[in-house]
Enzyme design. Structure first.
Site, PDB file in Angstrom:
ATOM      1  N   ASP A 299       0.862  -1.168   0.000  1.00 57.48           N
ATOM      2  CA  ASP A 299       0.000   0.000   0.000  1.00 57.48           C
ATOM      3  C   ASP A 299       0.909   1.232   0.000  1.00 57.48           C
ATOM      4  O   ASP A 299       2.121   1.139   0.255  1.00 57.48           O
ATOM      5  CB  ASP A 299      -0.944  -0.009   1.205  1.00 57.48           C
ATOM      6  CG  ASP A 299      -2.151   0.913   0.977  1.00 57.48           C
ATOM      7  OD1 ASP A 299      -2.113   1.737   0.036  1.00 57.48           O
ATOM      8  OD2 ASP A 299      -3.131   0.824   1.742  1.00 57.48           O
ATOM      9  N   TRP A 300       0.319   2.385  -0.277  1.00 56.45           N
ATOM     10  CA  TRP A 300       1.106   3.595  -0.521  1.00 56.45           C
ATOM     11  C   TRP A 300       1.833   4.065   0.749  1.00 56.45           C
ATOM     12  O   TRP A 300       1.204   4.421   1.725  1.00 56.45           O
ATOM     13  CB  TRP A 300       0.178   4.672  -1.085  1.00 56.45           C
ATOM     14  CG  TRP A 300       0.076   4.653  -2.591  1.00 56.45           C
ATOM     15  CD1 TRP A 300       0.222   5.728  -3.419  1.00 56.45           C
ATOM     16  CD2 TRP A 300      -0.157   3.535  -3.476  1.00 56.45           C
ATOM     17  NE1 TRP A 300       0.105   5.335  -4.748  1.00 56.45           N
ATOM     18  CE2 TRP A 300      -0.123   4.005  -4.809  1.00 56.45           C
ATOM     19  CE3 TRP A 300      -0.358   2.174  -3.278  1.00 56.45           C
ATOM     20  CZ2 TRP A 300      -0.304   3.171  -5.912  1.00 56.45           C
ATOM     21  CZ3 TRP A 300      -0.544   1.339  -4.373  1.00 56.45           C
ATOM     22  CH2 TRP A 300      -0.513   1.840  -5.666  1.00 56.45           C
TER      23      TRP A 300
END
Ligand code: BGC
Length: 811
Positions: A299-300
């Site tokens: 995920d970012w």
């Protein structure tokens, strides 16, 4: 709570060039959207990837592993850092670099990643372009799951995938499929259900749909991302059994059934380590046990150690660039990985296998296959699919004395600001830029007469009081408005003048914050309860009915339900909200949605109520540890086992017709003869015994024998939605339950097992099986389905069963 303002609304920079490039390189010229683009299996692309990788330097391989990062001036994706970018798309979440080495004959285009899940999230406008690039706003995940219709979910996936393909997007960062452990998770609207089979089956269908268009899905967030509070660091402490049976089971189902090309790990830690840095999760369980073939991305800004991520098998780090998570090391991630390689801290073998897995999927993309990119999706056709999904997902919770349907043309007194400010979806990365949202007032006005004085009152109030803000992470523009106060005297006038009252209530929610058990969120405000009471009193005094429409992000308190005659749960229905609500209220469509999550009688009854969102164990003012005390007893597994009364049970939903379930039988049982590969087949007939055409979602719950490990009272093991049955028509349903999905996880022995004994199967309209007579089947000897990786996902050192609080006792 830690959040990063990493996703400000993206304004276009480089796109004007991209369309020219499409023409120059001859990519994306074929916009025949009917032909599946990928007809060969994964092994074919893997072989191609291996051949290309063999020609690449270590630097070229490492360049594939790390996204381009953000341009720190504009805080948009740093398109300049993407290698071999052949088509930038504005408003996307990121890119996977390609490879261009003409000497070696390697030319792989970069891939484009865009968010979801309620559609394709891209910018609707592009610098220097006069055209628009709107995407269809589909119902949120929760509403899609409430359809219990996998064929329809597949159609939604295909429509969204088609839009991605048309707009030049290769990887759709969807679907979200975490378990709705607690009603207050801020992202529940993006997720499907409290039950892993529903979540897994809908995710698999969406994946099959999107990938039939040649667009990857990226199932997320793996795993146990069930709250937003301190989401980038919270350590979720979960027993291996609860992990296997509840939090991983849906992912396993989606992986084994539909092989998504990508999977996104979650932000949170799990039993002491970031999920993206756990080889047991990402390699041993996901790949070795389940046979996952796709790529894994972070995920970012998740995690804190890119080298650990890559070694664990988290192949791709997004968004790359500088990671400023966790107060972190601000060195560019690619530089960190290259330094680690030079120092011998990461081997070429690891880099090669991560890069191969990325390239295998990237080669399948529409960009690299040279299809799509016509920027001309059939938005009208997709709007119809969105509307159908909304209509099939909305749940009729209450309909006393046939308050509904309302005869078209009747005069409606429509209350509630949400009839004007209708919410199509939640906020954050799940917010899709649709061309429009049909409000509930506009939808109702097309089929009924709205009291014009009341409508003007709400229009004026909204104009005077609406507020525009930006969500906590700078992604969504949120239009909100306080609820209007209508005086009891005015309500009495409307009650005298109009035929029926429809009150719409709404609740928004979004990424990066959890909801709260407070007035205006889970609870109603005093103004809202007064509105319901005053409208009910006045309309009932005139012998007229009152209906409530809930345009909500998730479960809310329904303690007021006895005051009204009808309740339609619309959740967040996407861009066709108003027409879908109106069709259901008029009977143009017959409700067939059923709850994919329980509505408890009170928030305090939720088994995780006392522990959500975790504890601040180091007393630094931030929640850091979240004990999943309730173990496997999530949702109906808890309420049914511990006889806790609920407001509306899981699986429940009414129709304008009625259905009879009969002839339930065990048609075959090969569990003894075939063991782990055996199955049991249950059949039943569902008949429409009412007066109008309707569909029914039939569910099979199994009560397993008390064997070596405790089991929930019942568990959903199969479901099916009938076709639209005319009055009097019947459908024979067949439910096959493989031994594998019947099994429970025995964490003492690291095994999936089916205990010996007598099983009861209830073919039932909901999880309330109290009035259903079960059919039975037996298993003579315990079946071991599989042995799993010893020690995988173990509790952290020092944490034992006794570290969990006992949150309930049998009643
Ligand atoms: C979200 C993901 C999303 C990603 C890219 C993250 O903050 O958790 O769901 O796909 O951003 O926008």
């Amino acid at each position: 709570m830690t959040t990063y303002n990493h996703k400000v609304k993206v304004t276009a920079v480089a796109t004007a060039v991209s369309l020219v490039l499409f023409g120059l390189v001859g990519c994306n010229s074929d916009s025949d959207n009917t032909t599946p683009t990928i007809t060969k299996d994964n092994a074919y692309y893997k072989a191609q990837a291996e051949a290309l990788i063999a020609k690449m330097s270590a630097d070229e391989k490492m360049n594939l592993l790390i996204g381009p990062g953000y341009d720190m001036t504009s805080f948009t994706i740093n398109t300049a850092a993407v290698t071999n970018l052949k088509g930038a798309v504005d408003g996307t979440a990121g890119y996977i670099s390609g490879v261009l080495n003409t000497n070696q004959g390697v030319d792989v285009a970069a891939a484009v990643l865009a968010d979801g899940p309620a559609g394709i999230r891209i910018s609707p406008t592009r610098n220097g372009e006069s055209g628009t690039f709107y995407a269809t706003g589909f119902p949120v995940g929760t509403l899609l799951a409430s359809t219990w219709n996998v064929a329809l979910a597949k159609e939604v996936g295909a429509a969204a995938g088609n839009e991605a393909k048309e707009y030049g997007v290769d990887f759709w960062l969807a679907p979200g499929m975490n378990i709705q452990r607690n009603p207050l998770n801020g992202r529940n609207f993006e997720y499907y259900s409290e039950d892993p089979l529903v979540a897994g089956a809908i995710a698999a269908a969406v994946t099959a749909g999107s990938q039939s268009e040649g667009v990857a899905t990226t199932i997320k967030h793996f795993a146990a991302n069930n709250s937003e509070t301190n989401r980038m660091n919270v350590d979720n402490i979960i027993s291996p059994r609860a992990l296997r049976e509840i939090y991983l089971r849906g992912f396993q189902y989606a992986v084994e059934t539909a092989q998504p090309w990508a999977l996104m790990t979650s932000y949170n830690k799990l039993n002491g380590a970031y999920t993206s840095q756990r080889a047991d999760l990402v390699t041993q369980v996901l790949r070795d046990e389940w046979g996952y073939q796709g790529l894994v991305m972070s995920d970012w800004f998740a995690g804190d150690d890119p080298v650990a991520q890559l070694k664990a098998g988290n192949d791709l780090i997004q968004p790359g660039g500088v990671n400023f998570a966790n107060g972190g090391n601000h060195t560019d991630y690619l530089t960190r990985v290259k330094t680690a390689f030079t120092n011998g801290d990461i081997s070429e073998e690891v880099i090669t296998s991560d890069a191969t897995r990325i390239l295998t999927q990237v080669l399948k993309t529409t960009t690299n296959q040279g299809v799509g990119g016509g920027n001309n999706p059939d938005l009208n056709a997709h709007a119809q699919i969105s509307k159908q999904a909304a209509e099939e997902g909305m749940v009729l919770l209450k309909n006393d004395n046939q308050a509904l349907p309302i005869t078209p043309g009747k005069k409606i007194a429509a209350f509630g600001i949400a009839q004007i400010n209708t919410l199509k979806g939640g906020t954050g990365s799940g917010d899709v830029h649709s061309a429009y949202v049909t409000s509930i007032a506009d939808g109702l006005a097309r089929q009924f007469t709205l009291d014009s004085a009341l409508k003007s009152f709400y229009d004026d109030f909204f104009a005077a009081n609406k507020q525009e803000t930006t969500d906590g992470i700078g992604i969504s523009t949120i239009v909100s408005c306080v609820e209007a106060d209508v005086s009891a005297t005015d309500i009495a006038t409307y009650a005298a003048n109009d035929d029926i009252a429809v009150i719409t209530l709404s609740r928004n929610s979004g990424e990066s914050a959890d909801r709260t058990d407070s007035a205006g969120d889970y609870q109603l405000t005093t103004l809202e309860t007064n509105l319901i009471t005053n409208v009910a009193t006045a309309f009932h005094a005139q012998g007229k009915k009152v209906v409530v429409v809930l345009n909500v992000a998730g479960v809310i308190d329904t303690g007021w339900k006895d005051q009204v005659d009808g309740i339609l749960l619309a959740y967040m229905p996407g861009q066709e909200a108003g027409d879908a609500v109106a069709d259901l209220l008029s009977g143009a469509a017959n409700p067939s949605g059923k709850l994919a999550q329980t509505f408890p009688a009170s928030y305090d009854d939720v088994p995780s109520a006392s522990s959500f969102t975790g504890v601040d164990s180091d007393t630094d003012g931030t929640v850091d540890t979240n004990y999943y005390n309730e173990g496997i007893y999530v949702g109906y597994r808890y309420y049914d086992t511990f006889n806790q009364e609920v407001s509306f049970p899981f699986g429940y939903g009414l129709s304008y017709t009625s259905f009879e379930y009969k002839n339930a039988a065990v048609a075959s049982n090969t569990l003894d003869s075939q063991g782990a590969t055996g199955s049991v087949t249950v059949t039943a007939t569902v008949t429409n015994t009412g007066g109008v055409t309707g569909k029914e979602a039939a569910q099979v719950y199994i009560a397993a024998p008390a064997g070596t490990i405790a089991k929930p009272a019942v568990e959903l093991k199969a479901f099916a939605k009938t076709a639209a049955l005319e009055a009097g028509a019947a459908e024979d349903l067949t439910f096959t339950i493989p031994a594998k999905w019947l099994a429970s996880f025995d964490d003492a022995n690291n095994q999936w097992i089916v205990d010996a004994g007598t099983y009861q199967a209830y073919v039932s309209p909901s999880s309330d099986v109290s009035t259903t007579t079960p059919v039975t089947f037996t298993v003579s000897n315990k079946i071991v389905i599989s042995n799993t990786t010893a020690g995988a996902l173990a509790l952290p050192t020092g944490v034992t069963a006794s570290s969990f609080e006992t949150v309930f006792t049998a009643k």
